[in-house]
Design an enzyme around this catalytic site. Structure first.
Site, PDB file in Angstrom:
ATOM      1  N   PRO A 127       0.831  -1.211   0.000  1.00 31.50           N
ATOM      2  CG  PRO A 127      -0.793  -1.574   1.624  1.00 31.50           C
ATOM      3  CD  PRO A 127       0.533  -2.081   1.140  1.00 31.50           C
ATOM      4  CD  GLU A 128       3.080   2.828  -4.313  1.00 34.80           C
ATOM      5  OE1 GLU A 128       3.209   3.991  -4.739  1.00 34.80           O
ATOM      6  OE2 GLU A 128       3.337   1.832  -5.018  1.00 34.80           O
ATOM      7  NE  ARG A 163       4.009 -11.358   0.593  1.00 33.06           N
ATOM      8  CZ  ARG A 163       4.677 -11.107  -0.521  1.00 33.06           C
ATOM      9  NH1 ARG A 163       5.839 -10.474  -0.462  1.00 33.06           N
ATOM     10  NH2 ARG A 163       4.203 -11.468  -1.701  1.00 33.06           N
ATOM     11  CG  HIS A 212      -2.856 -15.602   7.404  1.00 30.15           C
ATOM     12  ND1 HIS A 212      -1.571 -16.091   7.440  1.00 30.15           N
ATOM     13  CD2 HIS A 212      -3.551 -16.376   6.519  1.00 30.15           C
ATOM     14  CE1 HIS A 212      -1.470 -17.107   6.604  1.00 30.15           C
ATOM     15  NE2 HIS A 212      -2.659 -17.302   6.040  1.00 30.15           N
TER      16      HIS A 212
END
Length: 273
Positions: free
Chosen positions: A2-3, A111, A92
């Site tokens: 995400p930016e 991750r 997760h």
């Protein structure tokens, strides 16, 4: 990853869900996400704290509580989910902020690269990770003159320079490729070789691209969704990123892909010089 536009959309969709909520307890299932302080102190300090606002700086979310600020970076695949306390969760899901009304804000990260830092109010910008954060595209300081000065200070490629979060905060691989195409600048150009007209075009492209991406809810290139589970739509308007060997939307020649600053880089050989 995400930016700025995607993190901004997460912020906007979180606001109506959690502002005004008081934290009853915190559970941490993956301790490495908590970077500061230690996990026990992190959980204890958040008990009884009410969320008053959520701000953003670059790619960081800043949860403003009574006495502390929670600084959160989503990294590659971090995501916040708002649920009732008794809603099932998967392996997760790593951090649970349970509110006094039996709802929860959950942090899910496949991750496990995301990070959280907790600071007393007023300390968050004095130390990492925010102490070295750069200027944002919408800051008053982000002018053509300021950008020109920054580009003259480095011998790096323009792509590497724009990826540097200590210079322009919030830009990542997707949007750097896009703004360089829009301003007709080759990603491997040395930053110091840009003319004033090119810098003016680059400045305008950065502001316009980020604004348009926010308006479209960000870009869902891989896994990004906002807090409501909705995808962005700006990816349908991308000129070069992810379009290797596809025809350029401007000239029709195939989009090229190479590696610049250790990142996969998309550009048009004919439109960018």
């Amino acid at each position: 990853m995400p930016e700025l536009p995607e993190v901004e959309m997460v912020r906007r969709t979180l606001l109506p869900l959690v502002v005004g909520k008081t934290i009853e307890r915190v559970k941490v299932h993956w301790s490495k996400i908590i970077q500061h302080p230690d996990v026990a102190t992190f959980c204890e300090c958040l008990k009884g704290q009410t969320i008053h606002d959520i701000q953003r700086r670059g790619k960081f979310l800043l949860f403003q509580l009574d006495d502390v600020v929670l600084v959160s970076h989503l990294r590659m695949e971090g995501r916040y989910i708002y649920e009732k306390e008794d809603t099932p969760f998967d392996q997760h899901t790593h951090i649970f902020f349970t509110f006094t009304d039996q709802t929860e804000l959950r942090y899910r990260d496949v991750r496990k690269f995301g990070t959280m830092h907790l600071f007393n109010k007023g300390e968050e910008f004095r130390v990492p990770p925010l102490s070295s954060i750069g200027v944002e595209p919408f800051d008053e300081q982000f002018t053509v003159a300021w950008l020109t000065d920054q580009l003259q200070r480095t011998k790096r490629t323009i792509k590497a320079t724009l990826l540097d979060q200590t210079i322009v905060a919030g830009l990542g691989n997707i949007y750097v490729d896009e703004v360089l195409f829009r301003s007709s600048i080759h990603p491997e150009r040395t930053a110091t070789t840009l003319t004033i007209r090119e810098i003016e075009a680059l400045h305008e492209a950065i502001v316009q691209t980020i604004q348009e991406a926010i308006e479209k809810g960000g870009s869902t290139v891989r896994t990004y969704v906002n807090t409501q589970g909705k995808t962005g739509t700006f990816q349908t308007q991308l000129y070069v990123y992810g379009r290797a060997n596809m025809p350029c939307r401007r000239c029709g020649n195939p989009i090229s892909k190479t590696t610049v600053a250790n990142r996969g880089t998309h550009y048009c050989k004919h439109c960018q010089t």
